[in-house]
Design a protein around this motif. Structure first.
Motif, PDB file in Angstrom:
ATOM      1  N   THR A 243      -4.418 -11.925  10.486  1.00 13.36           N
ATOM      2  CA  THR A 243      -3.191 -12.723  10.508  1.00 13.36           C
ATOM      3  C   THR A 243      -1.932 -11.865  10.532  1.00 13.36           C
ATOM      4  OG1 THR A 243      -3.257 -12.884   8.080  1.00 13.36           O
ATOM      5  CG2 THR A 243      -4.272 -14.671   9.342  1.00 13.36           C
ATOM      6  N   SER A 244      -2.067 -10.584  10.261  1.00 12.73           N
ATOM      7  CA  SER A 244      -0.889  -9.713  10.326  1.00 12.73           C
ATOM      8  C   SER A 244      -0.637  -9.182  11.731  1.00 12.73           C
ATOM      9  CB  SER A 244      -1.055  -8.531   9.359  1.00 12.73           C
ATOM     10  OG  SER A 244      -2.187  -7.752   9.708  1.00 12.73           O
ATOM     11  N   GLY A 245      -1.566  -9.496  12.667  1.00 13.95           N
ATOM     12  CA  GLY A 245      -1.393  -9.064  14.052  1.00 13.95           C
ATOM     13  C   GLY A 245      -0.691 -10.124  14.876  1.00 13.95           C
TER      14      GLY A 245
ATOM     15  N   LEU B 151      -7.653 -20.724  -3.552  1.00 12.78           N
ATOM     16  CA  LEU B 151      -6.915 -19.603  -4.122  1.00 12.78           C
ATOM     17  C   LEU B 151      -5.798 -19.091  -3.203  1.00 12.78           C
ATOM     18  CD1 LEU B 151      -6.480 -17.714  -6.459  1.00 12.78           C
ATOM     19  CD2 LEU B 151      -8.251 -16.201  -5.538  1.00 12.78           C
ATOM     20  N   PRO B 152      -6.027 -18.945  -1.883  1.00 15.03           N
ATOM     21  CA  PRO B 152      -4.890 -18.507  -1.046  1.00 15.03           C
ATOM     22  C   PRO B 152      -3.685 -19.430  -1.168  1.00 15.03           C
ATOM     23  CG  PRO B 152      -6.950 -18.343   0.181  1.00 15.03           C
ATOM     24  CD  PRO B 152      -7.263 -19.076  -1.096  1.00 15.03           C
ATOM     25  N   THR B 153      -3.936 -20.743  -1.226  1.00 16.91           N
ATOM     26  CA  THR B 153      -2.837 -21.703  -1.361  1.00 16.91           C
ATOM     27  C   THR B 153      -2.173 -21.581  -2.726  1.00 16.91           C
ATOM     28  OG1 THR B 153      -3.967 -23.231   0.137  1.00 16.91           O
ATOM     29  CG2 THR B 153      -2.236 -24.152  -1.265  1.00 16.91           C
ATOM     30  N   ILE B 154      -2.992 -21.410  -3.781  1.00 21.10           N
ATOM     31  CA  ILE B 154      -2.453 -21.271  -5.141  1.00 21.10           C
ATOM     32  C   ILE B 154      -1.561 -20.038  -5.226  1.00 21.10           C
ATOM     33  CG2 ILE B 154      -3.077 -20.809  -7.547  1.00 21.10           C
ATOM     34  CD1 ILE B 154      -5.612 -22.503  -7.074  1.00 21.10           C
TER      35      ILE B 154
ATOM     36  N   ILE C 162       0.784 -13.771   4.124  1.00 20.01           N
ATOM     37  CA  ILE C 162       0.017 -12.555   4.392  1.00 20.01           C
ATOM     38  C   ILE C 162      -0.390 -11.876   3.088  1.00 20.01           C
ATOM     39  CG2 ILE C 162       0.135 -10.255   5.411  1.00 20.01           C
ATOM     40  CD1 ILE C 162       1.875 -11.390   7.614  1.00 20.01           C
ATOM     41  N   ASP C 163       0.542 -11.753   2.133  1.00 18.67           N
ATOM     42  CA  ASP C 163       0.219 -11.139   0.839  1.00 18.67           C
ATOM     43  C   ASP C 163      -0.821 -11.962   0.085  1.00 18.67           C
ATOM     44  OD1 ASP C 163       1.909  -9.031   1.306  1.00 18.67           O
ATOM     45  OD2 ASP C 163       3.600  -9.892   0.202  1.00 18.67           O
ATOM     46  N   SER C 164      -0.747 -13.281   0.197  1.00 17.19           N
ATOM     47  CA  SER C 164      -1.716 -14.143  -0.484  1.00 17.19           C
ATOM     48  C   SER C 164      -3.132 -13.876   0.006  1.00 17.19           C
ATOM     49  CB  SER C 164      -1.355 -15.621  -0.261  1.00 17.19           C
ATOM     50  OG  SER C 164      -0.122 -15.934  -0.863  1.00 17.19           O
ATOM     51  N   GLN C 165      -3.278 -13.617   1.319  1.00 23.79           N
ATOM     52  CA  GLN C 165      -4.597 -13.282   1.857  1.00 23.79           C
ATOM     53  C   GLN C 165      -5.133 -12.017   1.187  1.00 23.79           C
ATOM     54  OE1 GLN C 165      -5.928 -15.446   3.740  1.00 23.79           O
ATOM     55  NE2 GLN C 165      -4.733 -16.050   5.519  1.00 23.79           N
TER      56      GLN C 165
ATOM     57  N   SER D   7     -24.204 -12.094  -5.546  1.00 25.14           N
ATOM     58  CA  SER D   7     -22.967 -11.307  -5.570  1.00 25.14           C
ATOM     59  C   SER D   7     -22.306 -11.274  -4.205  1.00 25.14           C
ATOM     60  CB  SER D   7     -23.258  -9.879  -6.044  1.00 25.14           C
ATOM     61  OG  SER D   7     -24.014  -9.159  -5.072  1.00 25.14           O
ATOM     62  N   ALA D   8     -23.060 -11.661  -3.179  1.00 25.37           N
ATOM     63  CA  ALA D   8     -22.479 -11.733  -1.839  1.00 25.37           C
ATOM     64  C   ALA D   8     -21.376 -12.783  -1.760  1.00 25.37           C
ATOM     65  CB  ALA D   8     -23.568 -12.053  -0.811  1.00 25.37           C
ATOM     66  N   ALA D   9     -21.419 -13.799  -2.649  1.00 29.24           N
ATOM     67  CA  ALA D   9     -20.394 -14.850  -2.604  1.00 29.24           C
ATOM     68  C   ALA D   9     -19.010 -14.296  -2.964  1.00 29.24           C
ATOM     69  CB  ALA D   9     -20.788 -16.009  -3.515  1.00 29.24           C
ATOM     70  N   PRO D  10     -18.840 -13.661  -4.138  1.00 23.89           N
ATOM     71  CA  PRO D  10     -17.513 -13.084  -4.403  1.00 23.89           C
ATOM     72  C   PRO D  10     -17.171 -11.933  -3.466  1.00 23.89           C
ATOM     73  CG  PRO D  10     -19.069 -12.456  -6.139  1.00 23.89           C
ATOM     74  CD  PRO D  10     -19.735 -13.519  -5.308  1.00 23.89           C
ATOM     75  N   LEU D  11     -18.184 -11.171  -3.028  1.00 26.52           N
ATOM     76  CA  LEU D  11     -17.905 -10.084  -2.085  1.00 26.52           C
ATOM     77  C   LEU D  11     -17.416 -10.656  -0.755  1.00 26.52           C
ATOM     78  CD1 LEU D  11     -17.981  -7.032  -1.595  1.00 26.52           C
ATOM     79  CD2 LEU D  11     -20.328  -7.314  -0.758  1.00 26.52           C
ATOM     80  N   ALA D  12     -18.033 -11.748  -0.311  1.00 30.71           N
ATOM     81  CA  ALA D  12     -17.603 -12.381   0.934  1.00 30.71           C
ATOM     82  C   ALA D  12     -16.182 -12.895   0.812  1.00 30.71           C
ATOM     83  CB  ALA D  12     -18.550 -13.536   1.290  1.00 30.71           C
ATOM     84  N   THR D  13     -15.857 -13.434  -0.362  1.00 31.27           N
ATOM     85  CA  THR D  13     -14.519 -13.974  -0.561  1.00 31.27           C
ATOM     86  C   THR D  13     -13.474 -12.861  -0.545  1.00 31.27           C
ATOM     87  OG1 THR D  13     -15.527 -15.700  -1.920  1.00 31.27           O
ATOM     88  CG2 THR D  13     -13.144 -15.518  -1.994  1.00 31.27           C
ATOM     89  N   SER D  14     -13.795 -11.728  -1.188  1.00 31.65           N
ATOM     90  CA  SER D  14     -12.853 -10.600  -1.140  1.00 31.65           C
ATOM     91  C   SER D  14     -12.775 -10.030   0.268  1.00 31.65           C
ATOM     92  CB  SER D  14     -13.278  -9.513  -2.143  1.00 31.65           C
ATOM     93  OG  SER D  14     -14.561  -9.003  -1.820  1.00 31.65           O
ATOM     94  N   PHE D  15     -13.926  -9.989   0.935  1.00 34.77           N
ATOM     95  CA  PHE D  15     -13.957  -9.521   2.314  1.00 34.77           C
ATOM     96  C   PHE D  15     -13.166 -10.466   3.217  1.00 34.77           C
ATOM     97  CE2 PHE D  15     -15.571  -7.331   5.907  1.00 34.77           C
ATOM     98  CZ  PHE D  15     -15.983  -8.262   6.854  1.00 34.77           C
ATOM     99  N   ALA D  16     -13.275 -11.770   2.950  1.00 35.79           N
ATOM    100  CA  ALA D  16     -12.545 -12.756   3.737  1.00 35.79           C
ATOM    101  C   ALA D  16     -11.047 -12.562   3.589  1.00 35.79           C
ATOM    102  CB  ALA D  16     -12.935 -14.172   3.310  1.00 35.79           C
ATOM    103  N   GLY D  17     -10.606 -12.280   2.363  1.00 37.98           N
ATOM    104  CA  GLY D  17      -9.187 -12.058   2.144  1.00 37.98           C
ATOM    105  C   GLY D  17      -8.683 -10.835   2.892  1.00 37.98           C
TER     106      GLY D  17
END
Length: 515
Positions: free
Chosen positions: A213-215, A314-317, A326-329, A196-206
């Motif tokens: 990137t907003s800074g 997914l960010p690109t999609i 920024i919103d895509s992230q 479950s760390a994989a999807p959690l990492a992906t959400s955390f990455a976003g």
């Protein structure tokens, strides 16, 4: 010893020699299952029994320390491999001239070396796990951090090459390590927590990428992203060295009495207390010829086509759906967080009902429908809902495939070999998955979504085929040894048929495949 004296029973054997005396000498992994069962016919029937309350207390202690640690380590591992998707839309493309198929090659080179270095999985049985894990973590942490300093596409290619080689020494071996700590009916949920760390990492990455990137840093946003996410990995290497136990009976957080219980569980599992060191080559050959290993390997391949591509594309999609960078992230986080919850819930249910095949068929349908929506619909809201379904199907499927491999091999060597086969074949899926979303197919990426849908549905078909095979093999075992409960009664004297025998997870009269 107090817990056993209250029961009026002998404590479990505390050394390998005791186990060997009962079994008549040192045996191979597979032979322990059969011989251990024969010994139980004449030996004290309850010699390896542990009071359920005492055993639950030990398992709770393990649960609070082992799964959270390996889950956090895998989280940073997945973060370090997949954050390139966030870096791509944070300015890395123009800085490193990632035009044409150069980005796809950065993804592909990682999995080429990941596959080539899959043999490192067996090192978890040869080298003390705390030493091997800390070495792997430090290695990939340094490389992940150095990505922030690369100045060219070729430099990033070199970083991704070595990142794949070093990460291959960690993730694939953790489910195998967990099989040393947990019984068959306990293993799935703990692997679910780990995966479950994989999807959690992906959400955390976003979410993290959104904040970075907003800074307005003087350092390029994508370089800061690699730096911020790479440094914590280096700091986790000594944590793994000092706090990751090699086996339950060597866990520093267990007292002597609890270690005896852990040893008794080990004897109950495989007929031995020492499981690190040495490989039984006869069992390696037997696993290579076992169709079940190849079924699960093809299932893993099918899921990995999507598992590898969804986080990095997914960010690109989402950007191509019309959202700004920024919103895509930020929008990548909700689907993967839902997937994180479903991963844990699905493995818990599969453990409770001992039916992994049905669970995998259901999850495959959910993920496949999600990809169909992404491929066929044009409305942004419907397509974003498809992302939720795809993530809710793909990640939990992976978490249920891994314990199915370990559940249905009857020796430590065969379980380890099964994991090697699973990863060598299965990790070829990303070679396809990372090359089916070329920029020219945007904004809908119909071909890539369709391929992912086909493979996730194929995964469900393979699960049906494997379950059918296991049902047939269980019937053959019942014909040979008699019904499983009757056999346990005859060996333990327990009228309920619930008492444990020696090496119950190795091949023998009481071994049955988990469906």
């Amino acid at each position: 010893m107090r817990l056993f004296s209250k029961l009026g029973r002998d404590p479990p054997p505390t050394t390998t020699d005791n186990v060997e005396e009962q079994n008549g000498g040192r045996l191979s992994d597979t032979e322990k299952g059969v011989e251990g069962a024969q010994v139980e016919d004449t030996a004290q029937p309850h010699r390896h029994h542990v009071h359920p309350d005492a055993e639950r207390a030990v398992v709770r202690k393990l649960d609070w320390r082992v799964p959270p640690l390996v889950m956090s380590l895998y989280l940073i591992s997945f973060l370090d491999r997949s954050n390139i998707g966030n870096a791509r839309i944070a300015g890395m493309t123009p800085d490193l001239d990632l035009y044409g198929n150069r980005y796809q090659w950065l993804l592909t080179i990682f999995y080429i070396t990941y596959i080539l270095f899959e043999f490192q999985t067996i090192m978890w049985k040869i080298v003390p796990p705390h030493m091997w894990a800390s070495f792997a973590i430090l290695s990939w942490g340094l490389i992940a951090t150095l990505q922030s300093a690369t100045q060219s596409w070729s430099g990033e290619m070199a970083c991704r090459f070595f990142l794949g080689a070093t990460e291959a020494g960690f993730g694939p071996g953790i489910p195998y390590l967990l099989s040393f700590f947990y019984l068959r009916h306990e293993l799935g949920l703990r692997i679910g927590f780990f995966l479950s760390a994989a999807p959690l990492a992906t959400s955390f990455a976003g979410a993290l990428a959104y904040g970075i990137t907003s800074g307005h840093s003087k350092l390029a946003n994508w370089r800061l992203l690699f730096l911020v996410e790479g440094l914590p990995t280096i700091l986790m290497a000594p944590v793994a060295f000092f706090f990751l136990p090699d086996s339950p009976d060597k866990a520093k957080f267990l007292n002597e009495e609890e270690k005896l219980i852990a040893k008794a569980r080990g004897v109950r599992q495989v007929g031995d207390t020492e499981r690190i060191g040495g490989v039984v080559w006869k069992d390696v050959g037997a696993a290579l010829l076992d169709a079940k290993c190849w079924f699960t390997a093809l299932m893993y391949f099918s899921c990995n086509v999507s598992f590898s591509s969804l986080p990095v594309f997914l960010p690109t999609i989402l950007t191509d759906m019309g959202f700004n960078a920024i919103d895509s992230q930020g929008l990548t986080a909700p689907p993967f967080f839902i997937s994180f919850l479903i991963t844990i819930f699905s493995t818990y249910v599969a453990d409770r009902i001992q039916q992994r095949g049905y669970m995998l068929m259901f999850l495959s349908c959910v993920g496949g429908i999600g990809y169909v929506l992404l491929a066929t619909c044009k409305t942004v809201g419907v397509r974003y809902f498809g992302v939720f379904l795809a993530a809710a199907g793909v990640f939990p499927c992976i978490a249920n495939i891994l314990p199915w491999v370990l559940n249905n091999q009857g020796s430590d060597t065969r379980r380890g070999t099964g994991m090697v086969i699973l990863n060598v074949i299965g990790q070829c899926g990303p070679l396809l998955g990372t090359n089916i979303f070329p920029t020219s197919d945007g904004p809908r990426y119909v071909k890539g979504q369709s391929i992912c849908a086909a493979f996730i549905f194929f995964n469900g078909l393979l699960a049906f085929g494997l379950r059918t095979l296991l049902v047939w093999e269980n019937k053959k075992l019942d014909e040979k040894y008699g019904p499983q409960v009757a056999r346990v009664i005859s060996q333990t004297g327990d009228p309920a048929g619930k008492e444990s025998v020696v090496a119950e997870e190795n091949y023998g009269p009481t071994f049955r495949y988990i469906l």
